[in-house]
Design a protein around this motif. Structure first.
Motif, PDB file in Angstrom:
ATOM      1  N   GLY A  10       6.655  37.723 -16.747  1.00  0.00           N
ATOM      2  CA  GLY A  10       5.459  37.160 -17.391  1.00  0.00           C
ATOM      3  C   GLY A  10       4.984  35.892 -16.698  1.00  0.00           C
ATOM      4  O   GLY A  10       5.765  35.014 -16.379  1.00  0.00           O
ATOM      5  N   LEU A  47      11.973  36.469 -17.823  1.00  0.00           N
ATOM      6  CA  LEU A  47      12.282  35.048 -17.957  1.00  0.00           C
ATOM      7  C   LEU A  47      12.205  34.359 -16.596  1.00  0.00           C
ATOM      8  O   LEU A  47      13.162  33.742 -16.139  1.00  0.00           O
ATOM      9  CB  LEU A  47      13.647  34.861 -18.620  1.00  0.00           C
ATOM     10  N   GLU A  81       2.534  40.522 -22.139  1.00  0.00           N
ATOM     11  CA  GLU A  81       2.691  39.565 -21.033  1.00  0.00           C
ATOM     12  C   GLU A  81       1.904  40.062 -19.836  1.00  0.00           C
ATOM     13  O   GLU A  81       2.054  41.235 -19.455  1.00  0.00           O
ATOM     14  CB  GLU A  81       4.149  39.505 -20.581  1.00  0.00           C
ATOM     15  N   SER A  91      14.226  43.068 -23.564  1.00  0.00           N
ATOM     16  CA  SER A  91      13.152  43.336 -24.544  1.00  0.00           C
ATOM     17  C   SER A  91      12.177  44.432 -24.112  1.00  0.00           C
ATOM     18  O   SER A  91      11.091  44.568 -24.673  1.00  0.00           O
ATOM     19  CB  SER A  91      12.343  42.057 -24.868  1.00  0.00           C
ATOM     20  N   LYS A 102      13.036  45.551 -13.617  1.00  0.00           N
ATOM     21  CA  LYS A 102      11.997  44.534 -13.846  1.00  0.00           C
ATOM     22  C   LYS A 102      12.674  43.175 -13.946  1.00  0.00           C
ATOM     23  O   LYS A 102      13.855  43.086 -14.295  1.00  0.00           O
ATOM     24  CB  LYS A 102      11.225  44.822 -15.136  1.00  0.00           C
ATOM     25  N   LYS A 159       7.834  30.872 -20.251  1.00  0.00           N
ATOM     26  CA  LYS A 159       8.727  31.758 -21.009  1.00  0.00           C
ATOM     27  C   LYS A 159      10.014  31.027 -21.403  1.00  0.00           C
ATOM     28  O   LYS A 159      10.536  31.222 -22.497  1.00  0.00           O
ATOM     29  CB  LYS A 159       9.076  32.998 -20.167  1.00  0.00           C
TER      30      LYS A 159
HETATM   31  C1  OOG Z   1      12.351  38.654 -22.835  1.00  0.00           C
HETATM   32  C2  OOG Z   1      11.422  39.439 -21.997  1.00  0.00           C
HETATM   33  C3  OOG Z   1      11.478  39.054 -20.573  1.00  0.00           C
HETATM   34  C4  OOG Z   1       9.494  38.576 -19.079  1.00  0.00           C
HETATM   35  O1  OOG Z   1       8.563  38.994 -18.386  1.00  0.00           O
HETATM   36  O2  OOG Z   1       9.774  37.383 -19.159  1.00  0.00           O
HETATM   37  C5  OOG Z   1      10.313  39.564 -19.807  1.00  0.00           C
HETATM   38  C6  OOG Z   1      11.584  38.192 -24.042  1.00  0.00           C
HETATM   39  O3  OOG Z   1      10.849  37.210 -23.920  1.00  0.00           O
HETATM   40  O4  OOG Z   1      11.696  38.827 -25.088  1.00  0.00           O
HETATM   41  O5  OOG Z   1      10.001  40.722 -19.758  1.00  0.00           O
END
Ligand code: OOG
Ligand code: MG
Length: 259
Positions: free
Chosen positions: A231, A64, A104, A159, A61, A69
């Motif tokens: 996201g 960021l 997200e 994450s 995936k 974000k």
């Molecule tokens: C990192 C997660 C990154 C995204 O879609 O940006 C992620 C975080 O913000 O904890 O999955």
């Protein structure tokens, strides 16, 4: 960084996830100079441990990938991680499975054939899309208050913790990915809104970045894998009792409750 230390940090992250007990980011005191390269080594060790525990990787995936974000998290470049079969949300989001979950809205893409390279462009990706789908990612940083630097979040498998995908697929000629809009409501109140172009200007650019990052390591992005492109908005904290509705302009709506 020695293999033993890499393994030890990966294990600490897995313990934090299992105990649902957040930890301080490693860059704060212990490893202030943690590099992106070292962080991906830790992530690889973490993936390896989970595999040995019986979890299966579903897909890579992207994370960021939008300015929303970056501003929210205080970072400025895209990263990748992996999702596992055990992360699929079946029914409601069980709040007790998480430390401090956020959702997200994302655009998912499945490729028609494998891609490998280091100079792959958005155009290359656009010629190779089998279908798009809607996705809600449930992220759950293992770091206290989601306070992390780039190396920390890479080590923490971006994450990753939960995901919900639409069953219905949308063929590439039926959707304009950059102009695809999304709105998230919680208990009927609009909380965030976004558009496909928030994701590195185009969700296909996000896939190209993934292919190129993995290509640097001699790895391939495979056809058939459901890849989240990142996201489209800032992430939203959720709590028990929330009813989340994610509505797109073309992609299927996803509705889920938090238990
Ligand atoms: C990192 C997660 C990154 C995204 O879609 O940006 C992620 C975080 O913000 O904890 O999955
Ligand atoms: Mg995400």
């Amino acid at each position: 960084m020695e293999d033993e230390l890499i393994h030890e940090i990966a294990s600490e992250l897995i313990t934090a996830e299992e105990n649902k007990q957040s930890i301080e980011r490693f860059t704060k005191h212990r490893y202030p100079d943690l590099s992106v390269e070292q962080a991906y080594h830790i992530q690889e060790a973490l993936i390896q441990i989970k595999r040995m525990e019986g979890d299966t990787v579903v897909a890579p995936k992207m994370g960021l990938t939008s300015k929303a974000k970056w501003d929210q998290m205080g970072v400025d470049q895209p990263i990748y991680g992996y999702i596992f079969d055990t992360m699929k949300v079946d029914g409601d989001i069980e709040f007790s499975n998480y430390i401090h979950p956020k959702i997200e809205p994302e655009i998912g893409i499945v490729l028609a054939s494998d891609m490998q390279g280091t100079n792959i462009t958005k155009e290359d990706v656009l010629e190779n899309i089998e279908y798009a789908f809607s996705a809600v990612e449930v992220i759950d940083s293992r770091y206290t208050d989601f306070d992390f630097h780039l190396g920390d979040v890479i080590a923490d498998n971006a994450s990753s913790k939960g995901y919900i995908f639409s069953e219905e697929r949308v063929l590439p000629d039926k959707i304009d990915l950059a102009n695809e809009k999304v709105q998230v409501t919680i208990n009927d109140e609009v909380v965030v809104e976004g558009i496909g172009s928030n994701v590195l200007d185009h969700p296909a650019e996000s896939i190209a970045a993934l292919v190129n990052m993995l290509g640097e390591k001699g790895q391939t992005v495979k056809k058939g894998e459901p890849i989240m492109t990142g996201g489209m908005t800032s992430a939203v904290l959720i709590k028990p009792g929330d009813v989340i509705k994610v509505t797109y302009s073309t992609l299927p709506t996803i509705e889920v409750a938090v238990n």
